[in-house]
Design a protein around this motif. Structure first.
Motif, short mmCIF file in Angstrom:
data_model
loop_
_atom_site.label_atom_id
_atom_site.label_comp_id
_atom_site.label_asym_id
_atom_site.label_seq_id
_atom_site.Cartn_x
_atom_site.Cartn_y
_atom_site.Cartn_z
N ASP A 82 0.27 -1.21 0.15
CA ASP A 82 -0.01 -0.54 0.22
C ASP A 82 0.75 1.31 0.44
O ASP A 82 0.28 2.29 -0.13
CB ASP A 82 -1.17 -0.13 1.06
N GLY A 83 2.07 1.34 -0.19
CA GLY A 83 3.23 2.31 -0.16
C GLY A 83 3.10 3.73 1.03
O GLY A 83 3.66 4.50 1.08
N ASP A 176 10.41 9.58 -3.93
CA ASP A 176 9.79 9.96 -5.58
C ASP A 176 9.18 10.98 -5.54
O ASP A 176 8.40 11.32 -6.45
CB ASP A 176 8.20 9.04 -5.17
N THR A 178 7.53 13.28 -3.91
CA THR A 178 7.13 13.72 -2.66
C THR A 178 7.74 15.09 -1.59
O THR A 178 8.10 14.31 -0.79
CB THR A 178 5.69 12.43 -1.78
N ARG A 266 3.72 15.92 -4.62
CA ARG A 266 4.35 15.87 -5.65
C ARG A 266 3.59 16.23 -7.57
O ARG A 266 2.69 15.92 -8.27
CB ARG A 266 4.06 14.25 -5.56
N THR A 272 -0.46 12.77 -5.74
CA THR A 272 -0.10 12.71 -4.31
C THR A 272 -0.38 11.54 -4.17
O THR A 272 -1.72 11.40 -3.94
CB THR A 272 -0.01 13.59 -3.75
N PRO A 273 0.67 10.57 -2.95
CA PRO A 273 -0.17 9.17 -2.89
C PRO A 273 -0.89 9.71 -1.53
O PRO A 273 -1.23 10.24 -1.04
CB PRO A 273 1.32 8.33 -3.02
N ARG A 274 -2.06 8.66 -2.01
CA ARG A 274 -2.92 8.71 -0.88
C ARG A 274 -2.65 8.53 0.66
O ARG A 274 -2.72 8.70 1.35
CB ARG A 274 -4.18 8.60 -1.08
#
Length: 289
Positions: A82-83, A176, A178, A266, A272-274
């Motif tokens: 899930d990052g 990455d 962010t 990002r 931008t990853p949640r």
């Protein structure tokens, strides 16, 4: 980071293991809050519509902690699926002698007596630290630089009239791209922190002053409120498509005398990853709870 149990320590602060839903198996024992002045209640009631999920705080003494969770529920644990970011083990600083935690008996103003800088979330593994936001004190001008120029005079006036005591901040950039920045604003009391929120129109339906680089902010409907501490509230927003070169996400956490602002962005069309954003908000919330 493995399964941990943190409880209020008498000599040394225990390790803080942040958590995401489901709720902990040990029932919480929240402190009874002191009565609020009617003025504050009337002013804030329209905005306190975001759901607040209780995350237990247990025990007494000079430090405080949270109950244990399953390894798969710990938001500080990096996973490939899930990052999530790999945050270090978290611990709460010891309080000065005879000073109660926010929300407990004997602390009606809900003051954080710990050093505000020690309540900032540390950077995760692999992060490049922001040389201007090293985890120390920053000026109101640095905080205001996050917002569009036309709103800065109003923010400055609110801070000047709102018994602001300190601002601490930490920032970093992930591999990455962010970018993450966290500001903690401490006021003289919980009422003053709430007044800042209300006067800047921060609530479930408004993100307040627009951030620099974001054309619009909307309520993040994917936010479920997991891990929030009893007596605190989080307002979480994200920039909808089409965004410019970078999608912006922001969250305010109101916890006693302190207001936290978390900002992530990002570059690139992917947004931008949640998941790491929500993880960061949860962990910062738990450090302030």
């Amino acid at each position: 980071m493995s399964e941990q149990t943190a409880a209020p320590a008498t000599e040394e602060p225990e390790v803080l293991a942040p958590a995401m839903p489901p709720m902990p198996s040990v029932p919480p024992t929240p402190a009874v809050p002191a009565p609020r002045p009617p003025r504050r209640v009337l002013r804030a009631v329209a905005r306190w519509t975001t759901a607040v999920l209780v995350f237990g705080a247990v025990g007494a003494g000079t430090t405080y902690g949270i109950t244990s969770m399953e390894r798969t529920d710990v938001p500080g644990l990096a996973t490939e699926s899930d990052g999530r970011w790999d945050y270090p083990k978290l611990s709460l600083p010891a309080l000065p002698a005879d000073r109660p935690r926010p929300g407990s008996d004997g602390n009606p103003l809900e003051i954080h007596y710990a050093d505000l800088r020690e309540l900032l979330l540390p950077a995760p593994a692999g992060a490049t630290l922001d040389k201007k936001l090293k985890g120390g004190w920053v000026t109101p001008e640095r905080f205001m630089s996050e917002f569009v120029a036309t709103d800065r005079p109003g923010i400055a006036r609110t801070l000047r009239e709102g018994t602001l005591r300190h601002i601490a901040a930490r920032g970093w950039t992930m591999p990455d791209g962010t970018s993450n920045r966290i500001y903690l604003l401490r006021f003289s009391s919980a009422d003053d922190a709430d007044a800042f929120r209300d006067e800047r129109y921060i609530g479930a339906s408004s993100a307040g002053a627009p951030l620099h680089g974001a054309h619009e902010m909307r309520l993040d409907e994917s936010w479920k409120g997991g891990g929030e501490v009893d007596g605190t509230v989080a307002y979480v927003f994200s920039e909808p498509k089409p965004f410019d070169s970078a999608q912006v996400r922001e969250a305010y956490v109101v916890a006693g005398d302190t207001v936290a602002l978390v900002v992530q962005s990002r570059e690139g069309g992917g947004g931008t990853p949640r998941v790491p954003f929500h993880q960061t908000v949860i962990l910062q919330n738990q450090l302030l709870g």
